[in-house]
Write a protein that holds these residues in place. Structure first.
Motif, short mmCIF file in Angstrom:
data_model
loop_
_atom_site.label_atom_id
_atom_site.label_comp_id
_atom_site.label_asym_id
_atom_site.label_seq_id
_atom_site.Cartn_x
_atom_site.Cartn_y
_atom_site.Cartn_z
N ILE A 151 75.39 7.10 52.81
CA ILE A 151 74.11 7.58 53.35
C ILE A 151 74.19 9.03 53.82
CG2 ILE A 151 73.21 5.33 54.10
CD1 ILE A 151 74.01 6.24 56.99
N MET A 152 75.37 9.66 53.66
CA MET A 152 75.49 11.03 54.18
C MET A 152 74.71 12.01 53.30
SD MET A 152 79.39 12.05 53.17
CE MET A 152 79.88 12.35 51.47
N ARG A 153 74.32 13.12 53.90
CA ARG A 153 73.64 14.19 53.17
C ARG A 153 74.60 15.35 53.01
NH1 ARG A 153 67.86 13.85 53.32
NH2 ARG A 153 67.42 11.74 54.05
N ARG A 154 74.37 16.08 51.93
CA ARG A 154 75.23 17.24 51.67
C ARG A 154 74.67 18.52 52.27
NH1 ARG A 154 80.17 16.22 49.22
NH2 ARG A 154 79.92 14.60 47.67
N GLY A 155 73.42 18.49 52.70
CA GLY A 155 72.75 19.73 53.12
C GLY A 155 73.16 20.21 54.49
N PHE A 156 74.47 20.27 54.74
CA PHE A 156 74.94 20.78 56.03
C PHE A 156 75.40 22.22 55.85
CE2 PHE A 156 78.53 18.84 53.88
CZ PHE A 156 79.50 19.82 53.99
N GLU A 215 82.73 16.34 54.49
CA GLU A 215 82.14 15.93 53.23
C GLU A 215 80.62 15.85 53.29
OE1 GLU A 215 83.38 15.19 50.23
OE2 GLU A 215 85.42 15.72 50.76
N GLY A 216 80.08 15.61 54.47
CA GLY A 216 78.63 15.46 54.59
C GLY A 216 78.25 15.14 56.02
N VAL A 217 76.97 14.85 56.21
CA VAL A 217 76.44 14.60 57.55
C VAL A 217 75.49 13.41 57.48
CG1 VAL A 217 75.03 15.54 59.41
CG2 VAL A 217 76.59 17.03 58.19
N THR A 218 75.64 12.48 58.42
CA THR A 218 74.63 11.42 58.55
C THR A 218 73.72 11.80 59.70
OG1 THR A 218 76.10 10.17 59.98
CG2 THR A 218 76.11 9.58 57.67
#
Lengths: 449, 449
Positions: A137-142, A240-243
């Motif tokens: 469910i993480m997003r890459r847009g960090f 790797e990403g952000v939830t």
């Protein structure tokens, strides 16, 4: 309130215009709706109107719908958009949403759709994580900034980058190997001198989870530390990403729904508004299983037919003993399941809880047993019946509390979902209660009849 | 995982040092804990150790604990800090937290504590809002900018202001009368030219609630529109405060807990780890009430003593008819309660749901009734018994579905909490089911015995 009336009028107008196929007007009207409201309109239309409307809407608006659709409605939306139009739409959504959509498709269609994407690699990478994991469910847009640059350089970088995600509330600070070192808020950046090194204003106390962490655990971290986002790192600590809170809120709500449904034995995708055919398909198997357990309970009673014939008053006390113990067990199970979900309880509290439920069950069982025995005396004037009722209720209440607390805790220890259906609990307390009442009744039948 | 082991070691060391009254070392050790972890340590200590530790900790650390304590532990924390030290601590917390704390005190102590605060006026103002309203949980630490200023002016203003709240993720734009006009993200500010007017980059589509709005509704707005904060305005649209995701997440979780507990008839402040005396005080009254309803159910059976004596097999089918209908009703009630909480269902869906449950109940009741009738035939070889069982189960399942869906919907329409306890449902379905089974059995007693 005024807003809501306005929105309702808008929706009514939109429905009329869709029915009249006035597409130019519909598109103008619909463009003023928030995607969260538009998706409700889209899903409320019948299949034909829905397809027609989606055909008319610009791709970027359709793409936004995918960000706001509930998991259980996602498949319907995909079907209405149509597999051939899907790649164009997915180009406009975030990688994690694209990965979710593709994972809903048949394997052949999934491969074709993925191949048609410009960002096939990024999306495929996200698809490797379990749907229930933080990676899933993480997003890459960090935004990641190197700890060695200055505040001034960081601001210049942000001006050029214009981070595309509305979700970039925290800025993450990484070292030369992309390992997460801490966070900075945009506000801190704004109020610090341009020459300050990022490493000097980095908050190193950061609560991260790994890509493999269960999404519920990520939600718990968010809630525990009052965060708006939880960063996700790989096994080497690389970011790797952000939830984000909006996704993790959905996880928490789904989890609460799942626990409530499982306690009541309901299929997790069921809603009260599901079409009756779907509800029959989902609820009937469980209900029939439920009926079969009731048959088993009945089978316990059958051998005691003679006892009941000779002392029919025992039948009067059957629902009291079964019902009261069932409710007692369900209460305790609900407390344990919710306590585990909210992290108030852990597996190692097992002994503490069992000790407590023994004390509780003795006091409660004695009190309830004496009251029921009093009722038996009043109705029958038979002290032996009162004794049978007292003993059966006391023991059954005690056992109900122990089983109701032990089963969820043991399930959790075994790594299973602790939300045991109350049907198994009540089946057990029914059977045990009837055995006690009718068994004792049979032993003492000469005193009872 | 490594973090967790470390945290556990730290906690163990801290406990040892507290027991040894090594305060200097304790304070150093504890300063490295996150307040969310420290509060767990504090609450796990016995009363004496807790008071002693709180006495040693700097006021600002104690103040942080109040931001992370759960509602149900708040009173314990207040007691351990002590009423005389409270004003100094409250000076360091946000206004809404101070208001919550003071509302927990006895009236005389509340007045005294409030009067001792420098910000008595601000805190008192927040106390006028209901505890469950958006006004009651909103924070004042928001940043409002006039729509007439430029981006450059706004950035300068922020540099001087250094907004104290970590919660300032959205910047709110207001007009000359302080009425909310829209929002700007700090990111937008950062990437826009300094001469741009705020009104040009303001996002006017803002989802606000009023101070009187129920906190659950504010949580629904946050979730629906994927927001991180929801602004709160007064009746004239003036910005009064902000409710943030971290607080609204707690509201959602409490609400889910409340619904689960109410369905199972549990006091809302109960947890599985509550001390046994407290649990007895909270759970016993409800359980005794529950027992009384079981007595009422038993009272329905008593007049049929003769019928049961003559056809004891009817007693075998009593738990099937009662139990199965009870589960059916509880399932439907759970679906409606959760649907209402998640805003999937509204009061006006009443007819739709009733129509569906009639269709569902007919199919399910006929199926379950035929199966139970088959069992009756196998056991007794008596077709009349089978007919009685079929009729009683069909009708009772149908009625259980209607009552289970109608009662929560009617409660919501009346403005009450829809989470009806399943105890009332099962009491009703038990009574109705026994009346049907034993009533029909009495009418046909000559065919059954």
């Amino acid at each position: 309130m005024a807003d809501e009336v306005l929105a309702r009028d808008l929706l009514h107008d939109a429905r009329t215009l869709i029915a009249e196929r006035e597409w130019a007007k519909v598109v103008v009207l619909v463009a003023s709706l928030h995607p969260a409201d538009l998706i409700d309109l889209v899903l409320s239309l019948d299949e034909d109107d829905r397809r027609a409307l989606l055909d008319q809407l610009p791709t970027d608006i359709v793409a936004q719908l995918f960000e706001f659709v509930d998991d259980d409605e996602l498949r319907n939306l995909i079907r209405s958009v149509g597999i051939e139009d899907l790649p164009a739409v997915l180009e406009e959504v975030e990688d994690d949403v694209a990965a979710d959509v593709i994972q809903q498709l048949e394997p052949a269609e999934a491969i074709e759709t993925l191949a048609a994407l410009d960002r096939a690699d990024e999306v495929a990478e996200l698809m490797q994580y379990g749907m229930e994991s933080a990676g899933g469910i993480m997003r890459r847009g960090f935004v990641a900034l190197n700890e060695g640059i200055t505040v001034g350089q960081a601001i210049d970088y942000l001006r050029v980058l214009r981070p595309p995600s509305e979700k970039a509330y925290y800025l993450y600070v990484v070292d030369d190997d992309a390992r997460l070192r801490g966070i900075i808020s945009i506000r801190d950046l704004l109020v610090s001198s341009p020459r300050t090194l990022l490493s000097e204003i980095t908050d190193h106390e950061v609560h991260a989870v790994t890509t493999e962490t269960d999404q519920e655990e990520a939600a718990r971290v968010l809630q525990r530390y009052n965060l708006l986002a939880v960063p996700v790192v790989d096994a080497e600590g690389r970011l790797e990403g952000v939830t984000t809170a909006d996704d993790l809120i959905d996880v928490m709500q789904e989890e609460a729904t799942e626990d409530m449904y499982r306690l009541a034995g309901i299929h997790e995708e069921e809603t009260i508004l599901s079409p009756v055919r779907q509800s029959l398909r989902r609820r009937i198997p469980w209900l029939i299983l439920n009926l079969m357990t009731a048959f088993t309970v009945a089978a316990i009673i059958t051998p005691f037919e003679n006892t009941i014939e000779r002392a029919a008053l025992l039948a009067v006390f059957m629902p009291i003993i079964a019902g009261h113990s069932g409710n007692t067990g369900t209460q305790v199970a609900t407390l344990v399941v919710r306590g585990l979900a909210l992290n108030q309880v852990e597996g190692r509290d097992f002994r503490l809880i069992i000790r407590k439920e023994i004390a509780f069950g003795l006091v409660h069982g004695l009190l309830a047993g004496l009251l029921a025995a009093g009722l038996a005396l009043v109705i029958s004037g038979n002290g032996w019946l009162a004794l049978v009722v007292l003993t059966a209720l006391l023991l059954n209440v005690l056992v109900a509390g122990l089983v109701g607390s032990a089963v969820p805790l043991l399930l959790r220890r075994l790594g299973a979902d602790p939300a045991v259906s109350s049907i198994w609990l009540t089946t057990f307390t029914d059977m045990f209660g009837f055995l006690l009442l009718l068994g004792l009744g049979t032993l003492l039948i000469d005193r009872l009849s």
